[in-house]
Design a protein around this motif. Sequence first.
Motif: not given
Length: 305
Positions: A262-263, A222-224, A216-218, A207-208
């Motif tokens: 993520g958890f 991860t990118a930062m 978006i937050l994840g 359910p995106v």
Amino acid sequence: MGSGIAIWQVIILTIYSMWQIMDELTVQTSLSQPIWAGIVAGLVMGDLKTGLLIGGSLQLTVLGVGTFGGASKIDANSGTVLATAFAIGTGMKAEVAVAALGVPVASLMIQTDILARFANTFFQHRIDKMIDEENYKGIERNFLYGYLPWTLSRGIPVFLALAFGGPFVRTAVDYMNTNLSWLSNGLATAGALLPAVGFAILLRYLPVKKHWPYLILGFVITAMLSTLYANISTLGTTIAGMNAKFTTVFANLPMLGIALIGFALAAMQYNRSVKEQNMVAAAPKSADNATDLDEQDGEIHGDEL
């Protein structure tokens, strides 16, 4: 064996391939996942890193693939075993092994899965007859006999491929690395893209639209963190090259940290969902309003499967 795969390795990998389908159907210890198939095959073949790369790639590839009822699905576990064994035994690149062996073998094994289902009906009919006869010992025996078609549906193809397919695979790998280097590079690129396909399939069913802020937050976290750790590691390597006394080791971005983030987000959403359900239970709405909310969510609830 000439393929770089010893007979004892063939036997162990064959036994594991037979066990993993039994585990998937009955015990369910999670050893029937591609990542575990990569670990087992990597340990047996003496190269755990390659096993993890191939197992992880195929795990991500089938991340969003599921079946309902009696439907068959691709056998990514057997594909992982063969891809890992031949990649290590013949020196094939992990990405090429995933694209050239892992995915095709996983798809072909659908046929043996269907064959096992058909063969298993023989024992099921025998059990039906013995139920009428109240032959309980016979019921138990035929229940155990049902393991035979399932295990053989994996064990026979894997054994034959590992035992007799080695010389052909080695010849093909040598030819691809020399005369068909363009094809080898193309397969490596395709193999690297397959995990993204698995994520795309998974996002298609999640359910995106409802939880897009978490997505978006994840991604941003991860990118930062990846960029931060990469820059620090590069800086440390540069300083170490300039000064021999600088011996500090900078570790790469720990995946455990990302997993825990993520958890935590998932736990927050779960607690919020529980509170909302309790509020709805305390003040139930009309059936029409509840139906409208379900249609807006677009989620598949457990009682709908």
